[in-house]
Design a protein around this motif. Structure first.
Motif, PDB file in Angstrom:
ATOM      1  N   THR A 214       0.828  -1.188   0.000  1.00 30.12           N
ATOM      2  CA  THR A 214       0.000   0.000   0.000  1.00 30.12           C
ATOM      3  C   THR A 214       0.867   1.244   0.000  1.00 30.12           C
ATOM      4  O   THR A 214       1.724   1.403   0.877  1.00 30.12           O
ATOM      5  CB  THR A 214      -0.921   0.043   1.233  1.00 30.12           C
ATOM      6  N   VAL A 215       0.660   2.072  -0.989  1.00 31.47           N
ATOM      7  CA  VAL A 215       1.345   3.358  -1.041  1.00 31.47           C
ATOM      8  C   VAL A 215       0.420   4.389  -0.404  1.00 31.47           C
ATOM      9  O   VAL A 215      -0.771   4.402  -0.683  1.00 31.47           O
ATOM     10  CB  VAL A 215       1.648   3.763  -2.492  1.00 31.47           C
ATOM     11  N   LYS A 216       0.991   5.195   0.480  1.00 28.04           N
ATOM     12  CA  LYS A 216       0.174   6.216   1.115  1.00 28.04           C
ATOM     13  C   LYS A 216       0.615   7.612   0.690  1.00 28.04           C
ATOM     14  O   LYS A 216       1.788   7.823   0.390  1.00 28.04           O
ATOM     15  CB  LYS A 216       0.276   6.105   2.632  1.00 28.04           C
ATOM     16  N   GLY A 217      -0.323   8.523   0.695  1.00 26.33           N
ATOM     17  CA  GLY A 217      -0.016   9.890   0.304  1.00 26.33           C
ATOM     18  C   GLY A 217      -1.301  10.678   0.162  1.00 26.33           C
ATOM     19  O   GLY A 217      -2.291  10.356   0.799  1.00 26.33           O
ATOM     20  N   LEU A 218      -1.248  11.714  -0.667  1.00 25.67           N
ATOM     21  CA  LEU A 218      -2.439  12.522  -0.889  1.00 25.67           C
ATOM     22  C   LEU A 218      -2.954  12.281  -2.296  1.00 25.67           C
ATOM     23  O   LEU A 218      -2.175  12.246  -3.252  1.00 25.67           O
ATOM     24  CB  LEU A 218      -2.115  14.004  -0.700  1.00 25.67           C
TER      25      LEU A 218
ATOM     26  N   ALA B 214      -5.317  13.245  -5.705  1.00 26.33           N
ATOM     27  CA  ALA B 214      -5.338  14.472  -6.513  1.00 26.33           C
ATOM     28  C   ALA B 214      -6.250  15.530  -5.895  1.00 26.33           C
ATOM     29  O   ALA B 214      -5.934  16.717  -5.890  1.00 26.33           O
ATOM     30  CB  ALA B 214      -5.779  14.145  -7.938  1.00 26.33           C
TER      31      ALA B 214
ATOM     32  N   TRP C 277       8.382   3.239  -9.714  1.00 27.74           N
ATOM     33  CA  TRP C 277       7.073   3.427 -10.293  1.00 27.74           C
ATOM     34  C   TRP C 277       6.618   4.881 -10.107  1.00 27.74           C
ATOM     35  O   TRP C 277       7.267   5.652  -9.427  1.00 27.74           O
ATOM     36  CB  TRP C 277       6.094   2.496  -9.588  1.00 27.74           C
ATOM     37  N   HIS C 278       5.477   5.209 -10.683  1.00 26.92           N
ATOM     38  CA  HIS C 278       4.939   6.554 -10.504  1.00 26.92           C
ATOM     39  C   HIS C 278       3.459   6.479 -10.158  1.00 26.92           C
ATOM     40  O   HIS C 278       2.755   5.552 -10.541  1.00 26.92           O
ATOM     41  CB  HIS C 278       5.145   7.384 -11.761  1.00 26.92           C
ATOM     42  N   LEU C 279       3.000   7.510  -9.466  1.00 22.73           N
ATOM     43  CA  LEU C 279       1.590   7.591  -9.103  1.00 22.73           C
ATOM     44  C   LEU C 279       0.822   8.337 -10.187  1.00 22.73           C
ATOM     45  O   LEU C 279       1.425   8.999 -11.032  1.00 22.73           O
ATOM     46  CB  LEU C 279       1.457   8.342  -7.771  1.00 22.73           C
ATOM     47  N   PRO C 280      -0.506   8.216 -10.178  1.00 21.47           N
ATOM     48  CA  PRO C 280      -1.323   9.004 -11.122  1.00 21.47           C
ATOM     49  C   PRO C 280      -1.046  10.501 -10.939  1.00 21.47           C
ATOM     50  O   PRO C 280      -0.624  10.929  -9.865  1.00 21.47           O
ATOM     51  CB  PRO C 280      -2.762   8.678 -10.705  1.00 21.47           C
ATOM     52  N   ILE C 281      -1.337  11.256 -11.972  1.00 27.55           N
ATOM     53  CA  ILE C 281      -1.102  12.705 -11.943  1.00 27.55           C
ATOM     54  C   ILE C 281      -1.816  13.349 -10.757  1.00 27.55           C
ATOM     55  O   ILE C 281      -2.987  13.082 -10.506  1.00 27.55           O
ATOM     56  CB  ILE C 281      -1.623  13.360 -13.232  1.00 27.55           C
ATOM     57  N   GLY C 282      -1.101  14.213 -10.052  1.00 24.67           N
ATOM     58  CA  GLY C 282      -1.716  14.941  -8.944  1.00 24.67           C
ATOM     59  C   GLY C 282      -1.596  14.241  -7.610  1.00 24.67           C
ATOM     60  O   GLY C 282      -1.860  14.835  -6.575  1.00 24.67           O
ATOM     61  N   TYR C 283      -1.198  12.992  -7.641  1.00 25.00           N
ATOM     62  CA  TYR C 283      -1.047  12.242  -6.400  1.00 25.00           C
ATOM     63  C   TYR C 283       0.319  12.502  -5.784  1.00 25.00           C
ATOM     64  O   TYR C 283       1.309  12.588  -6.490  1.00 25.00           O
ATOM     65  CB  TYR C 283      -1.214  10.744  -6.653  1.00 25.00           C
ATOM     66  N   GLN C 284       0.331  12.647  -4.464  1.00 29.74           N
ATOM     67  CA  GLN C 284       1.597  12.908  -3.765  1.00 29.74           C
ATOM     68  C   GLN C 284       2.002  11.739  -2.887  1.00 29.74           C
ATOM     69  O   GLN C 284       1.234  11.298  -2.041  1.00 29.74           O
ATOM     70  CB  GLN C 284       1.457  14.143  -2.880  1.00 29.74           C
ATOM     71  N   PHE C 285       3.203  11.275  -3.073  1.00 27.61           N
ATOM     72  CA  PHE C 285       3.715  10.159  -2.288  1.00 27.61           C
ATOM     73  C   PHE C 285       4.055  10.589  -0.870  1.00 27.61           C
ATOM     74  O   PHE C 285       4.611  11.662  -0.654  1.00 27.61           O
ATOM     75  CB  PHE C 285       4.972   9.609  -2.961  1.00 27.61           C
ATOM     76  N   GLN C 286       3.725   9.777   0.103  1.00 32.14           N
ATOM     77  CA  GLN C 286       4.177  10.012   1.467  1.00 32.14           C
ATOM     78  C   GLN C 286       4.986   8.825   1.984  1.00 32.14           C
ATOM     79  O   GLN C 286       6.142   8.951   2.324  1.00 32.14           O
ATOM     80  CB  GLN C 286       2.997  10.276   2.402  1.00 32.14           C
ATOM     81  N   GLU C 287       4.363   7.677   2.043  1.00 31.08           N
ATOM     82  CA  GLU C 287       5.110   6.513   2.510  1.00 31.08           C
ATOM     83  C   GLU C 287       4.570   5.250   1.894  1.00 31.08           C
ATOM     84  O   GLU C 287       3.525   5.243   1.259  1.00 31.08           O
ATOM     85  CB  GLU C 287       5.063   6.416   4.027  1.00 31.08           C
ATOM     86  N   ILE C 288       5.289   4.183   2.107  1.00 28.90           N
ATOM     87  CA  ILE C 288       4.923   2.916   1.505  1.00 28.90           C
ATOM     88  C   ILE C 288       4.803   1.887   2.611  1.00 28.90           C
ATOM     89  O   ILE C 288       5.511   1.962   3.616  1.00 28.90           O
ATOM     90  CB  ILE C 288       6.003   2.520   0.476  1.00 28.90           C
ATOM     91  N   GLU C 289       3.867   0.998   2.451  1.00 34.61           N
ATOM     92  CA  GLU C 289       3.681  -0.050   3.448  1.00 34.61           C
ATOM     93  C   GLU C 289       3.644  -1.391   2.729  1.00 34.61           C
ATOM     94  O   GLU C 289       2.742  -1.650   1.942  1.00 34.61           O
ATOM     95  CB  GLU C 289       2.370   0.171   4.193  1.00 34.61           C
TER      96      GLU C 289
END
Ligand SMILES: [Mn+2]
Ligand SMILES: [Mn+2]
Ligand SMILES: [Zn+2]
Ligand SMILES: [Zn+2]
Lengths: 140, 140
Positions: A131-135, A137, B117-129
DNA sequence: ACAATTGCTGCAACATTGTTGCGTTTATTT
DNA sequence: AAATAAACGCAACAATGTTGCAGCAATTGT
């Protein structure tokens, strides 16, 4: 549009060799209509007034759909399972993204999860949960 | 051996600028002694008769230790947090392994988690679990 | 068509894990 | 020693999920 999902859900359930009850069909079509993985509570809220199911029945129907491989469930840090229909892309293992602000969970189907790593001696791999966590869009 | 951990725990807590209460010291030394990440319940069971803490106090002490970055907690699919001391290797993000039979959770400190990898546009990464599931050496 | 069987549903009760409010106790500061 | 702040214990609550059981509905066998 809804009717199409309803039909799809009905066929999927019949194909899997179980009873195509109104509840199961409705639940699966709700999950098919949803982009995100949603909780038991959210499914309950999406049920029409004319087809309210008991909490327990909903839990059991979801477990049944998981067993038939028509949906999958996602662990989260808020102690609530989230459910999502198994579309084509979801046949293989995939990661999920959870917004730390609005709690929405989406599937990251393009996140490759090949295992270049190894476990300690004697340990046997079964599956991976990422699971990737973040904000999201909307929230960032 | 236990005294050494006790002293280490005490120093760590004092260094972090909080009150070094008997409970906190004991909890941290329990977690330092443990190879695995363990639950609230398991910590409770390891407390000596002479130092039984209230459930709530234990929860609050654990939360405090997490806030001070002395321990970390791990999400699991059984809805119970598991806690583990932050040793050197644990300063950075790392993955965990959970045995699907005996439910033990260990830290996989050597599992690299760089993001290719990359997240969808506008998404901000914080942490991974990341949790790998399977059978531990004892259970396989 | 009818009876028997199987599986699904709803209800009540329970279990587990964690949180909140608040008054009391303990430690620290002045 | 008194004042302040932090930690603690207790009770009540909340959220999520599970179990047992009786009734109901659908399917199957005759
Ligand atoms: Mn998914
Ligand atoms: Mn760890
Ligand atoms: Zn969001
Ligand atoms: Zn094991």
């Amino acid at each position: 549009m809804f009717n199409k999902l309803h039909r799809t859900a009905e066929e999927l359930i019949q194909h899997s060799g179980g009873r195509a009850t109104a509840g199961r069909i409705r639940i699966l079509s709700i999950l098919l209509a949803e982009q995100q993985a949603i909780t038991h509570r959210e499914i309950e809220q999406r049920l029409p007034q004319t087809l309210q199911l008991d909490r327990v029945t909903l839990y059991r129907a979801l477990e049944w759909l998981v067993g038939k491989n028509l949906i999958h469930k996602v662990t989260s840090d808020d102690r609530a399972w989230r459910y999502h229909a198994n579309r084509e892309l979801h046949s293989h293992q995939h990661a999920h993204f959870k917004c730390t602000r609005c709690a929405q969970v989406i599937c990251l189907s393009d996140l490759s999860m090949e295992r270049s790593w190894h476990l300690p001696i004697g340990y046997q791999f079964q599956e991976i949960e990422l699971t990737v966590k973040g904000l999201c869009a909307d929230c960032s």
